[in-house]
Scaffold this motif. Structure first.
Motif, short mmCIF file in Angstrom:
data_model
loop_
_atom_site.label_atom_id
_atom_site.label_comp_id
_atom_site.label_asym_id
_atom_site.label_seq_id
_atom_site.Cartn_x
_atom_site.Cartn_y
_atom_site.Cartn_z
N UNK A 45 14.46 7.62 2.97
CA UNK A 45 15.32 7.01 3.99
C UNK A 45 16.28 5.99 3.40
N UNK A 46 17.48 5.93 3.94
CA UNK A 46 18.48 5.00 3.44
C UNK A 46 18.00 3.55 3.46
N UNK A 47 17.27 3.17 4.52
CA UNK A 47 16.83 1.78 4.58
C UNK A 47 15.83 1.44 3.48
N UNK A 48 15.12 2.44 2.95
CA UNK A 48 14.23 2.21 1.82
C UNK A 48 15.03 2.12 0.53
N UNK A 49 16.02 2.98 0.36
CA UNK A 49 16.86 2.95 -0.84
C UNK A 49 17.56 1.61 -1.01
N UNK A 50 17.81 0.93 0.10
CA UNK A 50 18.58 -0.31 0.07
C UNK A 50 17.72 -1.58 0.03
N UNK A 51 16.41 -1.42 -0.08
CA UNK A 51 15.52 -2.58 -0.13
C UNK A 51 15.76 -3.35 -1.42
N UNK A 52 15.93 -4.66 -1.28
CA UNK A 52 16.14 -5.51 -2.45
C UNK A 52 14.90 -6.34 -2.78
N UNK A 53 13.88 -6.23 -1.96
CA UNK A 53 12.63 -6.95 -2.17
C UNK A 53 11.66 -6.05 -2.92
N UNK A 54 10.56 -6.63 -3.36
CA UNK A 54 9.49 -5.83 -3.98
C UNK A 54 8.89 -4.92 -2.91
N UNK A 55 8.58 -3.69 -3.30
CA UNK A 55 7.98 -2.72 -2.40
C UNK A 55 6.57 -2.44 -2.86
N UNK A 56 5.60 -2.72 -2.01
CA UNK A 56 4.22 -2.38 -2.28
C UNK A 56 3.92 -1.07 -1.57
N UNK A 57 3.26 -0.16 -2.27
CA UNK A 57 3.02 1.18 -1.74
C UNK A 57 1.53 1.47 -1.71
N UNK A 58 1.07 1.99 -0.56
CA UNK A 58 -0.35 2.37 -0.47
C UNK A 58 -0.47 3.74 0.19
N UNK A 59 -1.63 4.36 -0.05
CA UNK A 59 -1.95 5.65 0.59
C UNK A 59 -3.44 5.63 0.91
N UNK A 60 -4.07 6.77 0.98
CA UNK A 60 -5.50 6.84 1.30
C UNK A 60 -6.37 6.43 0.11
N UNK A 61 -6.02 6.91 -1.09
CA UNK A 61 -6.89 6.65 -2.25
C UNK A 61 -6.15 6.20 -3.51
N UNK A 62 -4.83 6.18 -3.51
CA UNK A 62 -4.09 5.68 -4.66
C UNK A 62 -3.20 6.68 -5.37
N UNK A 63 -3.53 7.96 -5.30
CA UNK A 63 -2.76 8.97 -6.03
C UNK A 63 -1.33 9.14 -5.56
N UNK A 64 -1.15 9.28 -4.26
CA UNK A 64 0.21 9.43 -3.72
C UNK A 64 1.01 8.15 -3.86
N UNK A 65 0.33 7.01 -3.79
CA UNK A 65 1.03 5.73 -3.97
C UNK A 65 1.61 5.64 -5.37
N UNK A 66 0.84 6.05 -6.35
CA UNK A 66 1.30 6.02 -7.74
C UNK A 66 2.50 6.94 -7.94
N UNK A 67 2.42 8.15 -7.42
CA UNK A 67 3.53 9.10 -7.54
C UNK A 67 4.77 8.60 -6.81
N UNK A 68 4.57 8.01 -5.64
CA UNK A 68 5.69 7.47 -4.86
C UNK A 68 6.36 6.32 -5.60
N UNK A 69 5.55 5.50 -6.24
CA UNK A 69 6.07 4.39 -7.02
C UNK A 69 6.98 4.91 -8.13
N UNK A 70 6.54 5.95 -8.81
CA UNK A 70 7.35 6.55 -9.87
C UNK A 70 8.68 7.05 -9.34
N UNK A 71 8.67 7.71 -8.19
CA UNK A 71 9.91 8.23 -7.59
C UNK A 71 10.86 7.08 -7.29
N UNK A 72 10.37 6.06 -6.61
CA UNK A 72 11.24 4.95 -6.19
C UNK A 72 11.77 4.15 -7.38
#
Length: 96
Positions: free
Chosen positions: A41-68
């Motif tokens: 989403x555009x509003x995520x691409x434009x975030x200037x603050x730190x983004x903390x990412x979570x999921x159910x167990x950690x795997x998707x959060x790690x992959x999402x972190x890499x993408x962002x």
């Protein structure tokens, strides 16, 4: 940081998981149905603050972190503890 408005919390679980309970301050951006496919989403691409990412167990959060971080240069941090563990640790602003 979240309570002071200095960071953003992303929940990268899927909508059915989100509906079962989520943190009130989190924004839903599913990994499997969006981020993995390059949909951010555009509003995520434009975030200037730190983004903390979570999921159910950690795997998707790690992959999402890499993408962002790698594709958009965002200050993203994966939270290795999953949703249930975060609740145990004191994150108590859960919406069910």
């Amino acid at each position: 940081m979240l309570s002071r408005g200095e960071a953003v919390l992303l929940d990268v679980r899927e909508p059915d998981e989100w509906k079962g309970g989520h943190f009130a301050r989190a924004k839903l951006v599913p990994y499997t149905s969006q981020l993995e496919k390059g949909v951010v989403p555009d509003d995520v691409k434009q975030v200037t603050k730190r983004i903390f990412i979570h999921c159910k167990a950690g795997g998707r959060a790690s992959k999402s972190c890499d993408v962002l971080k790698n594709q958009f240069g965002l200050d993203a941090v994966s939270i290795p503890e999953g949703f249930d563990k975060l609740r145990e640790l004191g994150f108590d602003d859960v919406v069910v």
